[in-house]
Design a protein around this motif. Structure first.
Motif, PDB file in Angstrom:
ATOM      1  N   ALA A 232       0.823  -1.210   0.000  1.00 29.55           N
ATOM      2  CA  ALA A 232       0.000   0.000   0.000  1.00 29.55           C
ATOM      3  C   ALA A 232       0.860   1.264   0.000  1.00 29.55           C
ATOM      4  O   ALA A 232       1.925   1.317   0.623  1.00 29.55           O
ATOM      5  N   GLN A 233       0.385   2.286  -0.706  1.00 29.67           N
ATOM      6  CA  GLN A 233       1.092   3.553  -0.801  1.00 29.67           C
ATOM      7  C   GLN A 233       0.604   4.522   0.282  1.00 29.67           C
ATOM      8  O   GLN A 233      -0.450   4.333   0.889  1.00 29.67           O
ATOM      9  N   VAL A 234       1.380   5.559   0.503  1.00 28.16           N
ATOM     10  CA  VAL A 234       1.003   6.595   1.468  1.00 28.16           C
ATOM     11  C   VAL A 234      -0.361   7.166   1.072  1.00 28.16           C
ATOM     12  O   VAL A 234      -0.619   7.454  -0.099  1.00 28.16           O
ATOM     13  N   ALA A 239      -6.447   2.517   5.302  1.00 28.02           N
ATOM     14  CA  ALA A 239      -7.713   2.037   4.733  1.00 28.02           C
ATOM     15  C   ALA A 239      -7.567   0.601   4.236  1.00 28.02           C
ATOM     16  O   ALA A 239      -8.452  -0.233   4.445  1.00 28.02           O
ATOM     17  N   LYS A 240      -6.450   0.306   3.589  1.00 28.27           N
ATOM     18  CA  LYS A 240      -6.241  -1.060   3.096  1.00 28.27           C
ATOM     19  C   LYS A 240      -6.078  -2.047   4.258  1.00 28.27           C
ATOM     20  O   LYS A 240      -6.551  -3.178   4.193  1.00 28.27           O
ATOM     21  N   ALA A 273       4.517  -1.542   5.357  1.00 26.83           N
ATOM     22  CA  ALA A 273       4.007  -0.472   4.489  1.00 26.83           C
ATOM     23  C   ALA A 273       4.361   0.913   5.018  1.00 26.83           C
ATOM     24  O   ALA A 273       4.248   1.901   4.289  1.00 26.83           O
ATOM     25  N   GLY A 274       4.780   0.996   6.292  1.00 29.08           N
ATOM     26  CA  GLY A 274       5.200   2.283   6.836  1.00 29.08           C
ATOM     27  C   GLY A 274       4.372   2.805   7.982  1.00 29.08           C
ATOM     28  O   GLY A 274       4.646   3.884   8.508  1.00 29.08           O
ATOM     29  N   LEU A 275       3.324   2.051   8.398  1.00 30.18           N
ATOM     30  CA  LEU A 275       2.533   2.467   9.552  1.00 30.18           C
ATOM     31  C   LEU A 275       3.282   2.167  10.841  1.00 30.18           C
ATOM     32  O   LEU A 275       4.113   1.254  10.889  1.00 30.18           O
ATOM     33  N   THR A 276       2.967   2.912  11.902  1.00 31.55           N
ATOM     34  CA  THR A 276       3.584   2.629  13.197  1.00 31.55           C
ATOM     35  C   THR A 276       2.939   1.392  13.804  1.00 31.55           C
ATOM     36  O   THR A 276       1.832   0.994  13.433  1.00 31.55           O
ATOM     37  N   ALA A 277       3.638   0.790  14.776  1.00 30.09           N
ATOM     38  CA  ALA A 277       3.103  -0.399  15.442  1.00 30.09           C
ATOM     39  C   ALA A 277       1.775  -0.102  16.120  1.00 30.09           C
ATOM     40  O   ALA A 277       0.834  -0.901  16.059  1.00 30.09           O
ATOM     41  N   ALA A 278       1.676   1.082  16.762  1.00 32.40           N
ATOM     42  CA  ALA A 278       0.440   1.447  17.454  1.00 32.40           C
ATOM     43  C   ALA A 278      -0.711   1.642  16.467  1.00 32.40           C
ATOM     44  O   ALA A 278      -1.852   1.232  16.720  1.00 32.40           O
TER      45      ALA A 278
END
Length: 302
Positions: A232-234, A239-240, A273-278
């Motif tokens: 997934a992109q920024v 949402a994905k 994908a670049g999201l934080t763990a939280a």
């Protein structure tokens, strides 16, 4: 003298196998199996007779272990079911939404032991990368226990058939898995067994082949959804991830996939994908809770 992580991880795998525990490789630096999924199965040995999952391919064969860990510094997974283990996972509170003030899993488990009239069992114990603990117990004979999530208490999960744990000696970006106490694993306490023992299942309307096909479809869906999230992109990542959680939650509700396995796979995909763990934990929990609640009546009602 240079530290060789591959040698150390090979030693960790061999140490576990010497205890009779079945091991398999995890991707270097992660908690995810390094073995291929069903969708990408080449159909060759060891899958010549059909796709074999990590639980089926886990081994205690030292020669096979040496050959596998000679290829890369794989972390070490222990398949709890084949190893006749029940591992109690005492987790730490998450740092999102103020839950960091909640009691940790070890505190909850100690209170449960006190309520049952027993001390916390002395058994093989490791510290997880997050600061939690894994307590290893020998599974009772004649009972096929499966994984639990929150059944025993808050932040107290278990791994048995269908589950695995990361062995001591493995290393992730969050930290290392370390041995705290090294005697043999004690027998699972009877009071804990009584909580974990599965309730009788209702008669299923599906025939054997249909049920097997459903589980295979669930595995393919898991591979597909996690791949979509990881790519997934920024601007579309959260949402994905949420849509993937909703899509996979139905398979958890129907018993085709274990919740902890789905959570773990989506967590790693979201972080990749670049999201934080939280952010991942919050989104996954919300999506799965919604999907499971809306699919509990069974697949025919979905």
């Amino acid at each position: 003298m240079t530290h060789d992580p591959r040698t150390a991880l090979l030693r960790a795998a061999l140490d576990a196998a010497e205890r009779g525990w079945y091991v398999f490789p995890l991707r270097p630096g992660t908690k995810r199996p390094a073995l291929h999924g069903e969708a990408s199965c080449p159909g060759t040995a060891p899958c010549a007779a059909g796709h074999r999952k990590w639980e089926q391919r886990a081994t205690t064969d030292p020669e096979l272990i040496r050959a596998t860990w000679s290829r890369a510094p794989y972390n070490v997974g222990i398949a709890t079911g084949p190893s006749r283990l029940v591992v109690v996972d005492l987790d730490m509170p998450k740092d999102d939404k103020g839950s960091a003030d909640a009691p940790c899993g070890a505190t909850t488990f100690a209170a449960l032991c006190e309520r049952a009239g027993h001390p916390v069992p002395a058994t093989y114990r490791t510290r997880t990368a997050s600061g939690g603990e894994h307590l290893y117990f020998t599974a009772p004979t004649g009972v096929r226990l499966t994984n639990t999530a929150g059944t025993i208490g808050a932040l107290v999960d278990t791994r048995a058939w269908g589950g695995y744990v990361v062995a001591a000696g493995s290393i992730t970006p969050a930290g290392a898995y370390e041995l705290l106490c090294g005697p043999v694993s004690a027998s699972l306490p009877l009071w804990l067994l009584s909580i974990m023992r599965p309730a009788p299942k209702p008669v299923q309307a599906h025939s054997g082949p249909v049920a097997v096909q459903s589980r295979r479809y669930a595995d393919v869906a898991l591979d597909s959804e996690t791949r979509n999230v990881a790519r997934a992109q920024v601007g579309e990542r959260e949402a994905k991830l949420f849509r993937a959680g909703r899509a996979l939650g139905r398979f958890v509700a129907w018993g085709d996939l274990p919740r902890h396995g789905v959570e773990q796979a989506l967590q790693e995909a979201g972080e990749r994908a670049g999201l934080t763990a939280a952010e991942c934990r919050s989104t996954i929990r919300s999506a799965l809770n919604w999907s499971i609640a809306h699919n509990q009546r069974g697949r025919n009602a979905a």
